[in-house]
Write an enzyme that holds these catalytic residues in place. Structure first.
Site, PDB file in Angstrom:
ATOM      1  N   ASN A 151     110.533  18.217  11.267  1.00  0.00           N
ATOM      2  CA  ASN A 151     109.990  17.092  12.017  1.00  0.00           C
ATOM      3  C   ASN A 151     109.022  16.286  11.131  1.00  0.00           C
ATOM      4  O   ASN A 151     107.911  16.731  10.831  1.00  0.00           O
ATOM      5  CB  ASN A 151     109.271  17.649  13.266  1.00  0.00           C
ATOM      6  CG  ASN A 151     108.729  16.565  14.163  1.00  0.00           C
ATOM      7  OD1 ASN A 151     108.373  15.497  13.688  1.00  0.00           O
ATOM      8  ND2 ASN A 151     108.661  16.853  15.443  1.00  0.00           N
ATOM      9  N   LYS A 197     105.479  15.662  12.455  1.00  0.00           N
ATOM     10  CA  LYS A 197     104.540  16.784  12.301  1.00  0.00           C
ATOM     11  C   LYS A 197     104.013  16.840  10.868  1.00  0.00           C
ATOM     12  O   LYS A 197     102.824  17.055  10.640  1.00  0.00           O
ATOM     13  CB  LYS A 197     105.230  18.121  12.623  1.00  0.00           C
ATOM     14  CG  LYS A 197     105.418  18.386  14.105  1.00  0.00           C
ATOM     15  CD  LYS A 197     105.897  19.820  14.315  1.00  0.00           C
ATOM     16  CE  LYS A 197     106.180  20.108  15.768  1.00  0.00           C
ATOM     17  NZ  LYS A 197     106.675  21.476  15.987  1.00  0.00           N
ATOM     18  N   GLU A 254     116.856  29.681  15.364  1.00  0.00           N
ATOM     19  CA  GLU A 254     116.926  29.794  16.818  1.00  0.00           C
ATOM     20  C   GLU A 254     115.549  30.203  17.359  1.00  0.00           C
ATOM     21  O   GLU A 254     115.018  31.253  16.991  1.00  0.00           O
ATOM     22  CB  GLU A 254     117.964  30.843  17.221  1.00  0.00           C
ATOM     23  CG  GLU A 254     118.305  30.740  18.689  1.00  0.00           C
ATOM     24  CD  GLU A 254     119.229  31.879  19.154  1.00  0.00           C
ATOM     25  OE1 GLU A 254     119.401  32.023  20.366  1.00  0.00           O
ATOM     26  OE2 GLU A 254     119.727  32.613  18.279  1.00  0.00           O
ATOM     27  N   ASP A 296     104.452  25.434  16.691  1.00  0.00           N
ATOM     28  CA  ASP A 296     105.304  25.333  17.882  1.00  0.00           C
ATOM     29  C   ASP A 296     104.478  24.741  19.012  1.00  0.00           C
ATOM     30  O   ASP A 296     103.412  25.264  19.356  1.00  0.00           O
ATOM     31  CB  ASP A 296     105.888  26.686  18.297  1.00  0.00           C
ATOM     32  CG  ASP A 296     107.048  26.478  19.258  1.00  0.00           C
ATOM     33  OD1 ASP A 296     108.041  25.844  18.851  1.00  0.00           O
ATOM     34  OD2 ASP A 296     106.953  26.900  20.430  1.00  0.00           O
ATOM     35  N   GLY A 355     107.426  12.190  20.462  1.00  0.00           N
ATOM     36  CA  GLY A 355     107.675  13.120  21.571  1.00  0.00           C
ATOM     37  C   GLY A 355     107.119  12.610  22.896  1.00  0.00           C
ATOM     38  O   GLY A 355     107.367  11.468  23.302  1.00  0.00           O
ATOM     39  N   TYR A 356     106.331  13.459  23.538  1.00  0.00           N
ATOM     40  CA  TYR A 356     105.796  13.140  24.866  1.00  0.00           C
ATOM     41  C   TYR A 356     104.508  12.310  24.822  1.00  0.00           C
ATOM     42  O   TYR A 356     103.920  12.039  25.870  1.00  0.00           O
ATOM     43  CB  TYR A 356     105.533  14.446  25.638  1.00  0.00           C
ATOM     44  CG  TYR A 356     106.776  15.261  25.941  1.00  0.00           C
ATOM     45  CD1 TYR A 356     107.515  15.043  27.097  1.00  0.00           C
ATOM     46  CD2 TYR A 356     107.213  16.258  25.068  1.00  0.00           C
ATOM     47  CE1 TYR A 356     108.652  15.795  27.377  1.00  0.00           C
ATOM     48  CE2 TYR A 356     108.351  17.011  25.332  1.00  0.00           C
ATOM     49  CZ  TYR A 356     109.062  16.778  26.489  1.00  0.00           C
ATOM     50  OH  TYR A 356     110.190  17.517  26.762  1.00  0.00           O
ATOM     51  N   LYS A 378      94.266  10.306  17.133  1.00  0.00           N
ATOM     52  CA  LYS A 378      94.992  11.482  17.649  1.00  0.00           C
ATOM     53  C   LYS A 378      94.558  12.737  16.893  1.00  0.00           C
ATOM     54  O   LYS A 378      94.329  13.793  17.493  1.00  0.00           O
ATOM     55  CB  LYS A 378      96.516  11.280  17.527  1.00  0.00           C
ATOM     56  CG  LYS A 378      97.318  12.454  18.095  1.00  0.00           C
ATOM     57  CD  LYS A 378      98.832  12.299  18.012  1.00  0.00           C
ATOM     58  CE  LYS A 378      99.526  13.565  18.524  1.00  0.00           C
ATOM     59  NZ  LYS A 378     100.985  13.592  18.330  1.00  0.00           N
ATOM     60  N   HIS A 429      95.947  18.647  20.377  1.00  0.00           N
ATOM     61  CA  HIS A 429      96.319  20.063  20.297  1.00  0.00           C
ATOM     62  C   HIS A 429      96.562  20.498  18.854  1.00  0.00           C
ATOM     63  O   HIS A 429      96.090  21.513  18.402  1.00  0.00           O
ATOM     64  CB  HIS A 429      97.588  20.290  21.133  1.00  0.00           C
ATOM     65  CG  HIS A 429      98.611  19.205  20.922  1.00  0.00           C
ATOM     66  ND1 HIS A 429      98.421  17.943  21.413  1.00  0.00           N
ATOM     67  CD2 HIS A 429      99.775  19.166  20.231  1.00  0.00           C
ATOM     68  CE1 HIS A 429      99.433  17.175  21.046  1.00  0.00           C
ATOM     69  NE2 HIS A 429     100.265  17.898  20.328  1.00  0.00           N
ATOM     70  N   ARG A 430      97.306  19.657  18.106  1.00  0.00           N
ATOM     71  CA  ARG A 430      97.631  20.028  16.722  1.00  0.00           C
ATOM     72  C   ARG A 430      96.363  20.030  15.869  1.00  0.00           C
ATOM     73  O   ARG A 430      96.168  20.913  15.035  1.00  0.00           O
ATOM     74  CB  ARG A 430      98.685  19.047  16.161  1.00  0.00           C
ATOM     75  CG  ARG A 430      99.158  19.388  14.755  1.00  0.00           C
ATOM     76  CD  ARG A 430     100.498  18.741  14.424  1.00  0.00           C
ATOM     77  NE  ARG A 430     101.557  19.230  15.304  1.00  0.00           N
ATOM     78  CZ  ARG A 430     102.085  18.512  16.288  1.00  0.00           C
ATOM     79  NH1 ARG A 430     101.703  17.274  16.508  1.00  0.00           N
ATOM     80  NH2 ARG A 430     103.011  19.044  17.069  1.00  0.00           N
TER      81      ARG A 430
HETATM   82  P1  IMP Z   1     108.602  21.774  18.722  1.00  0.00           P
HETATM   83  O1  IMP Z   1     107.209  22.267  18.525  1.00  0.00           O
HETATM   84  O2  IMP Z   1     109.092  21.110  17.461  1.00  0.00           O
HETATM   85  O3  IMP Z   1     109.524  22.836  19.248  1.00  0.00           O
HETATM   86  O4  IMP Z   1     108.538  20.593  19.779  1.00  0.00           O
HETATM   87  C1  IMP Z   1     108.723  20.773  21.175  1.00  0.00           C
HETATM   88  C2  IMP Z   1     108.811  19.442  21.869  1.00  0.00           C
HETATM   89  O5  IMP Z   1     107.506  18.902  22.006  1.00  0.00           O
HETATM   90  C3  IMP Z   1     109.648  18.374  21.180  1.00  0.00           C
HETATM   91  O6  IMP Z   1     110.334  17.640  22.176  1.00  0.00           O
HETATM   92  C4  IMP Z   1     108.634  17.509  20.478  1.00  0.00           C
HETATM   93  O7  IMP Z   1     109.050  16.168  20.359  1.00  0.00           O
HETATM   94  C5  IMP Z   1     107.445  17.624  21.423  1.00  0.00           C
HETATM   95  N1  IMP Z   1     106.200  17.539  20.673  1.00  0.00           N
HETATM   96  C6  IMP Z   1     105.790  18.335  19.661  1.00  0.00           C
HETATM   97  N2  IMP Z   1     104.584  17.951  19.214  1.00  0.00           N
HETATM   98  C7  IMP Z   1     104.217  16.876  19.961  1.00  0.00           C
HETATM   99  C8  IMP Z   1     103.076  16.040  19.953  1.00  0.00           C
HETATM  100  O8  IMP Z   1     102.139  16.157  19.155  1.00  0.00           O
HETATM  101  N3  IMP Z   1     103.072  15.059  20.897  1.00  0.00           N
HETATM  102  C9  IMP Z   1     104.070  14.868  21.792  1.00  0.00           C
HETATM  103  N4  IMP Z   1     105.175  15.619  21.816  1.00  0.00           N
HETATM  104  C10 IMP Z   1     105.248  16.621  20.905  1.00  0.00           C
END
Ligand code: IMP
Length: 195
Positions: free
Chosen positions: A10, A13, A40, A69, A152-153, A174, A179-180
């Site tokens: 990603n 990220k 997976e 994650d 993402g969201y 941000k 969270h990150r």
């Molecule tokens: P994963 O951590 O890559 O598995 O992401 C899980 C889901 O959360 C995906 O649909 C990402 O687009 C979304 N996501 C991950 N990080 C963020 C963020 O910082 N903001 C909004 N959506 C996120």
């Protein structure tokens, strides 16, 4: 210079993590993991899934690797989509529309409480966990998408303190609150003391 593999495919990220390290004056070279990288994610929680991704990347590269994650947990949906946030719908825009539809009957902000969970785990090539941490960032599901930053969201995650969605905050904003960034603060402190 320290080197760490970031177990992700990603680019958003990678950008956020690199910008955070720069803003904290923390020197580390982030190495990419060979693509395609899609292990997976069959863990039962965020920490397990971050471990799965980090260990996979550490095995492939022979170097210490970390993974992030993340998931969006909505109170009235009993924490959904949670660890299934990536699989909630196929495309990004569909995920947002599906969630807004599920939230349609909840008309007050109080009923729309949500949080992002973000787990970061650092693993060595033998599978040993060197660092592990999960953060929580509270907010609300907005009534419509707003903003063009982030990914993402972010466009539907409303942050009361700023009266804005995360997608209306630029990368520096941000990265001060998300969270990150909370998880990365803990990670950077650990790296400074132990790595
Ligand atoms: P994963 O951590 O890559 O598995 O992401 C899980 C889901 O959360 C995906 O649909 C990402 O687009 C979304 N996501 C991950 N990080 C963020 C963020 O910082 N903001 C909004 N959506 C996120």
């Amino acid at each position: 210079m320290r080197e760490l593999v970031f177990a992700t495919s990603n680019s958003n990220k990678i950008f956020e993590v690199q910008e955070k390290f720069i803003s904290e004056n923390f020197c580390v070279k982030i190495l990419p993991v060979p693509q395609p990288f899609n292990p997976e994610e069959n863990g039962t929680n965020f920490l397990e899934n971050s471990y799965i991704k980090a260990y996979e990347a550490a095995k492939i590269t022979g170097k210490d690797a970390f993974a992030d994650d993340t998931g969006l947990c909505v109170e009235v949906l009993n924490g959904r989509p949670g660890i299934y946030s990536a699989r909630y719908a196929k495309k990004g825009e569909d995920k947002i529309q599906k969630l807004l539809y599920e939230m349609k009957k909840y008309k007050t902000l109080d009923e729309r409480k949500a949080y992002f969970a973000c787990a970061i785990t650092l693993v060595n090539p033998l599978g040993k966990t060197l660092f592990s941490y999960q953060s929580k960032f509270n907010g609300f599901i907005d009534f419509e998408p707003k903003g063009t930053y982030g990914f993402g969201y972010d466009p539907i995650f409303y942050v009361k303190e700023f009266d804005k969605t995360l997608a209306e905050l630029n990368i520096n904003e941000k990265n001060k609150i998300s969270h990150r960034s909370l998880a990365l603060n803990a990670f950077i402190n650990w790296l400074l003391a132990n790595y």
